[in-house]
Write an enzyme that holds these catalytic residues in place. Structure first.
Site, PDB file in Angstrom:
ATOM      1  N   ASP A   1       0.869  -1.178   0.000  1.00 38.30           N
ATOM      2  CA  ASP A   1       0.000   0.000   0.000  1.00 38.30           C
ATOM      3  C   ASP A   1       0.907   1.230   0.000  1.00 38.30           C
ATOM      4  O   ASP A   1       1.574   1.514   1.009  1.00 38.30           O
ATOM      5  CB  ASP A   1      -0.886  -0.054   1.258  1.00 38.30           C
ATOM      6  CG  ASP A   1      -1.899   1.075   1.314  1.00 38.30           C
ATOM      7  OD1 ASP A   1      -1.676   2.123   0.668  1.00 38.30           O
ATOM      8  OD2 ASP A   1      -2.910   0.913   2.036  1.00 38.30           O
ATOM      9  N   HIS A   2       0.908   1.960  -1.105  1.00 40.46           N
ATOM     10  CA  HIS A   2       1.864   3.068  -1.240  1.00 40.46           C
ATOM     11  C   HIS A   2       1.513   4.249  -0.340  1.00 40.46           C
ATOM     12  O   HIS A   2       2.304   5.177  -0.193  1.00 40.46           O
ATOM     13  CB  HIS A   2       1.929   3.505  -2.713  1.00 40.46           C
ATOM     14  CG  HIS A   2       3.267   4.038  -3.115  1.00 40.46           C
ATOM     15  ND1 HIS A   2       4.222   4.456  -2.207  1.00 40.46           N
ATOM     16  CD2 HIS A   2       3.841   4.222  -4.336  1.00 40.46           C
ATOM     17  CE1 HIS A   2       5.292   4.886  -2.836  1.00 40.46           C
ATOM     18  NE2 HIS A   2       5.089   4.746  -4.134  1.00 40.46           N
TER      19      HIS A   2
END
Ligand code: CAO
Length: 307
Positions: free
Chosen positions: A279-280
């Site tokens: 999850d950036h």
């Protein structure tokens, strides 16, 4: 701003809605006095999945995807067809995957690990313990736990407002299991406290339970990080979808002997492909690359697990 109406729904339905990420204030209840029924939630999710304007997958964060409507095609016009309903597991998993893919900015970091020595050790273990099948996945679980300890941000969950991260001090690992009815992700608990053989035995039990449809919701909850292994089937790399509210997932493909330059000569080494989706919003690319490098080194030299 007007306070949002509190919808009538049973605790079981509220839980069902939470699991799917559905904001009940957006669902119209078809029961008595507007009470929300299971079908209302399912219809809401279906509309969201087919891109129906107004049904907002991203409603919780205040946004709407506002997608084009799903193409309606009369396939029979082009040739013979047959209708095949999705199984219940496929429908539930599909709704979760669609939400996770739409709401989490995914990036996949690819890497590989030299597992030549680990494989020799695994084969030796197999000879010594004929009753338990020890696959590469069990070594991965131990190496992932050691890597999560080193990188605690990967063992965390983002809250629904996207403002707070909950760091977990336990190590429960979800394992994607392929069953005839669809994909399920049972959770192996306290993997930091278990040895390779214990994990191998538990994994075998959970896989059988999954395929016999014997898993309950409790067996599939509380995971910190998931592993999806397609190594038994093949392939070189893929993009696994994060199992929200986790923040990363490791995909594993089939190991292959390759010629590796050791500074003086090419030597045959067994390399295992790793694909980490993260999850950036929570994890930067540099941290992901460090994570897979550490994981790779740990798999190559399992003594690092003792550190
Ligand atoms: N490289 C090479 N060989 C591998 C391997 C890898 N990365 N991983 C497993 N293998 C080998 C095993 O050693 C085993 O070999 P033998 O039969 O010779 O002993 C064989 O492949 C089959 O392994 P397995 O699949 O039975 O066992 P596993 O522990 O690797 O995996 C499980 C267990 C439950 C994860 C797996 O059966 C499964 O369901 N995988 C699919 C998961 C999935 O669908 N993910 C996709 C999610 S996204 O849609």
């Amino acid at each position: 701003m007007l306070p949002q109406k509190v919808p009538f729904a049973s605790p079981a339905l509220r839980k069902f809605a939470r699991q799917l990420g559905v904001d009940l204030t957006l669902v119209s209840g078809s029961g008595r006095s507007g009470r929300i029924q299971r079908e209302d939630i399912q219809t809401f999710v279906k509309r969201a999945l087919t891109g129906d304007r107004g049904a907002a997958v991203g409603a919780r964060t205040g946004g709407s995807l506002d997608l084009l409507a799903w193409p309606q095609v009369d396939f029979a016009k082009f040739g013979p067809t047959e209708q095949q309903p999705l199984t219940k597991i496929q429908r539930i998993t599909g709704a979760n995957l669609a939400r996770n893919w739409a709401m989490i900015p995914h990036v996949t970091q690819h890497d590989e690990a030299d597992i030549t020595e680990v494989e020799a050790f695994r084969k030796q273990l197999g000879k010594e313990n004929k009753a338990i099948k020890v696959t590469p996945l069990v070594f991965l679980i131990k190496a992932v736990v050691a890597t999560l300890k080193e990188f605690p941000r990967f063992n965390a969950s983002l809250n629904s407002s996207g403002e707070t991260l909950t760091l977990k001090k336990y190590f429960h690992i979800g394992i994607a299991v392929d069953t005839p009815d669809g994909l399920v992700v049972p959770v192996l608990r306290d993997c930091n406290q278990k040895g390779l053989l214990e994990l191998a035995a538990e994994l075998a039990t959970l896989s059988v339970q999954a395929r016999d449809k014997k898993l309950g919701p409790a067996d599939m909850s509380g995971g910190c990080f998931s592993i999806s292994s397609l190594g038994g089937i093949g392939g070189t790399a893929f993009t696994p979808i994060i199992n929200a509210p986790e923040v990363a997932i490791l995909g594993v493909s089939r190991s292959k002997i390759q010629a590796v330059w050791n500074g003086e000569a090419f030597t045959p080494r067994l390399l295992l492909p790793l694909s980490l989706s993260y999850d950036h919003r929570v994890i930067d690319g540099a941290a992901a690359a460090r994570f897979t490098r550490y994981l790779s080194r740990t798999l190559t030299d399992l003594r690092r697990i003792l550190l």
